[in-house]
Scaffold this motif. Structure first.
Motif, PDB file in Angstrom:
ATOM      1  N   UNK A   1      54.540  -9.144 -24.359  1.00  0.00           N
ATOM      2  CA  UNK A   1      55.018  -9.888 -25.532  1.00  0.00           C
ATOM      3  C   UNK A   1      53.828 -10.671 -26.065  1.00  0.00           C
ATOM      4  N   UNK A   2      53.556 -10.522 -27.350  1.00  0.00           N
ATOM      5  CA  UNK A   2      52.374 -11.151 -27.951  1.00  0.00           C
ATOM      6  C   UNK A   2      52.800 -12.256 -28.900  1.00  0.00           C
ATOM      7  N   UNK A   3      52.075 -13.352 -28.883  1.00  0.00           N
ATOM      8  CA  UNK A   3      52.297 -14.406 -29.872  1.00  0.00           C
ATOM      9  C   UNK A   3      51.125 -14.369 -30.848  1.00  0.00           C
TER      10      UNK A   3
ATOM     11  N   UNK B   1      55.673  -4.741 -26.655  1.00  0.00           N
ATOM     12  CA  UNK B   1      57.132  -4.642 -26.712  1.00  0.00           C
ATOM     13  C   UNK B   1      57.761  -5.580 -27.733  1.00  0.00           C
ATOM     14  N   UNK B   2      57.078  -6.655 -28.083  1.00  0.00           N
ATOM     15  CA  UNK B   2      57.585  -7.586 -29.093  1.00  0.00           C
ATOM     16  C   UNK B   2      56.442  -8.504 -29.512  1.00  0.00           C
ATOM     17  N   UNK B   3      56.531  -9.000 -30.757  1.00  0.00           N
ATOM     18  CA  UNK B   3      55.554  -9.979 -31.250  1.00  0.00           C
ATOM     19  C   UNK B   3      56.321 -11.170 -31.814  1.00  0.00           C
ATOM     20  N   UNK B   4      55.929 -12.366 -31.398  1.00  0.00           N
ATOM     21  CA  UNK B   4      56.473 -13.600 -31.956  1.00  0.00           C
ATOM     22  C   UNK B   4      55.399 -14.220 -32.837  1.00  0.00           C
ATOM     23  N   UNK B   5      55.814 -14.765 -33.967  1.00  0.00           N
ATOM     24  CA  UNK B   5      54.847 -15.411 -34.852  1.00  0.00           C
ATOM     25  C   UNK B   5      55.088 -16.916 -34.900  1.00  0.00           C
ATOM     26  N   UNK B   6      53.983 -17.661 -34.988  1.00  0.00           N
ATOM     27  CA  UNK B   6      54.082 -19.119 -35.078  1.00  0.00           C
ATOM     28  C   UNK B   6      54.174 -19.581 -36.528  1.00  0.00           C
ATOM     29  N   UNK B   7      53.383 -18.963 -37.411  1.00  0.00           N
ATOM     30  CA  UNK B   7      53.383 -19.314 -38.835  1.00  0.00           C
ATOM     31  C   UNK B   7      52.545 -18.291 -39.586  1.00  0.00           C
ATOM     32  N   UNK B   8      52.519 -18.426 -40.907  1.00  0.00           N
ATOM     33  CA  UNK B   8      51.996 -17.359 -41.744  1.00  0.00           C
ATOM     34  C   UNK B   8      50.540 -17.470 -42.156  1.00  0.00           C
ATOM     35  N   UNK B   9      49.738 -18.276 -41.465  1.00  0.00           N
ATOM     36  CA  UNK B   9      48.322 -18.354 -41.836  1.00  0.00           C
ATOM     37  C   UNK B   9      47.579 -17.080 -41.406  1.00  0.00           C
ATOM     38  N   UNK B  10      46.492 -16.797 -42.136  1.00  0.00           N
ATOM     39  CA  UNK B  10      45.756 -15.538 -41.955  1.00  0.00           C
ATOM     40  C   UNK B  10      45.366 -15.278 -40.512  1.00  0.00           C
ATOM     41  N   UNK B  11      44.905 -16.318 -39.822  1.00  0.00           N
ATOM     42  CA  UNK B  11      44.409 -16.126 -38.450  1.00  0.00           C
ATOM     43  C   UNK B  11      45.533 -15.843 -37.452  1.00  0.00           C
ATOM     44  N   UNK B  12      46.776 -15.820 -37.936  1.00  0.00           N
ATOM     45  CA  UNK B  12      47.928 -15.551 -37.055  1.00  0.00           C
ATOM     46  C   UNK B  12      48.699 -14.292 -37.437  1.00  0.00           C
TER      47      UNK B  12
END
Ligand SMILES: [Zn+2]
Ligand SMILES: [Zn+2]
Ligand SMILES: [Zn+2]
Length: 263
Positions: free
Chosen positions: A52-54, A73-84
């Motif tokens: 699982x990737x953040x 298997x899954x990706x979680x995102x913290x916020x929408x900035x380019x580096x993420x």
């Protein structure tokens, strides 16, 4: 359940070395294997045969090659900035193995950014045929909202990032709070009893949207995890000399660092 946290990247949005900079840290970061070489921030949680990737920033491809990541298997995102988010497109070959579509978890604001940037991926008609087979699962912004994945729970821990409130995540005895200038009071109860706390510590001087070294040390004292690791680090902080001055239970993270913890 035993799990491994891998730092895919530990650097700030510009990466280290920072382009066009010839400071001592950036100069040393040009040498392969230097702990000052920091790619864009991301972590991988590995447990029960799942990855699982953040966040997937601009360096996701290089990070996946370096760590020999064969499946996601899954990706979680913290916020929408380019580096993420900008590495989302590099999930393409990994998404083809997943007949149901690789699940992405993000709040509405972040989902909107991902859908706008990668519009060709989410088109209902005339979808680009080899675009990523990903499914966005839009998540509530409530503190403590849970994502259940492969027998583990990943909990949203809201953090203040300048004028925005974005997602940090707690999973078992570990928490990952990248891109934070402060931690709202409602999030503190979600951070009790941690083995590992990962916190943003950009540089020495205060910054409007990122915590700085002294502030992050204070936050570690308040939250009192067993150990803490600082990430989203800029060229302001040399790895060896900064670590030498930190308390023994606090370290700068570095790319490729792997930590075992209880999930
Ligand atoms: Zn960032
Ligand atoms: Zn520099
Ligand atoms: Zn950010």
């Amino acid at each position: 359940m035993q799990a491994t946290l891998t730092f895919l990247g530990s650097g700030t949005s510009m990466g280290v070395p920072t382009l066009g900079c010839d400071c001592a840290v950036c100069t040393s970061a040009h040498i392969a294997g230097s702990p000052n070489r920091r790619t864009r921030p991301s972590v991988m949680i590995t447990y029960a045969g799942h990855n699982v990737i953040i966040d997937t920033g601009q360096d996701f491809h290089a990070q996946a090659v370096r760590e020999n990541i064969q499946t996601v298997d899954a990706v979680l995102y913290t916020h929408g900035h380019a580096d993420h988010v900008l590495g989302m497109d590099d999930l393409r070959p990994l998404s083809f193995h997943n007949p149901a579509g690789l699940p992405l978890y993000a709040d509405d604001a972040t989902s909107d950014v991902i859908e706008r940037i990668f519009e060709y991926t989410f088109r209902k008609v005339d979808r680009y045929p080899t675009s990523a087979r990903v499914i966005i699962h839009r998540q509530p912004v409530t503190a403590g909202a849970e994502i259940a994945l492969f027998g583990a729970k990943l909990i949203r821990v809201p953090v203040t990032h300048g004028r925005n409130t974005i997602a940090g995540y707690r999973f078992g005895a570990a928490a990952y709070l990248t891109d934070m200038s402060d931690i709202p009071a409602e999030s503190l109860p979600l951070l009790r009893g941690l083995d590992i706390l990962v916190l943003d510590a950009l540089r020495r001087e205060p910054h409007p949207s990122h915590s700085h070294l002294a502030r992050s040390i204070e936050l570690v004292e308040v939250i009192a995890p067993r150990r803490a690791f600082f990430t989203h680090v800029s060229h302001d902080l040399d790895h060896e000399t900064t670590n030498a001055a930190l308390p023994a239970h606090i370290r700068l993270a570095q790319d490729g660092l792997k930590l075992e913890f209880d999930l």
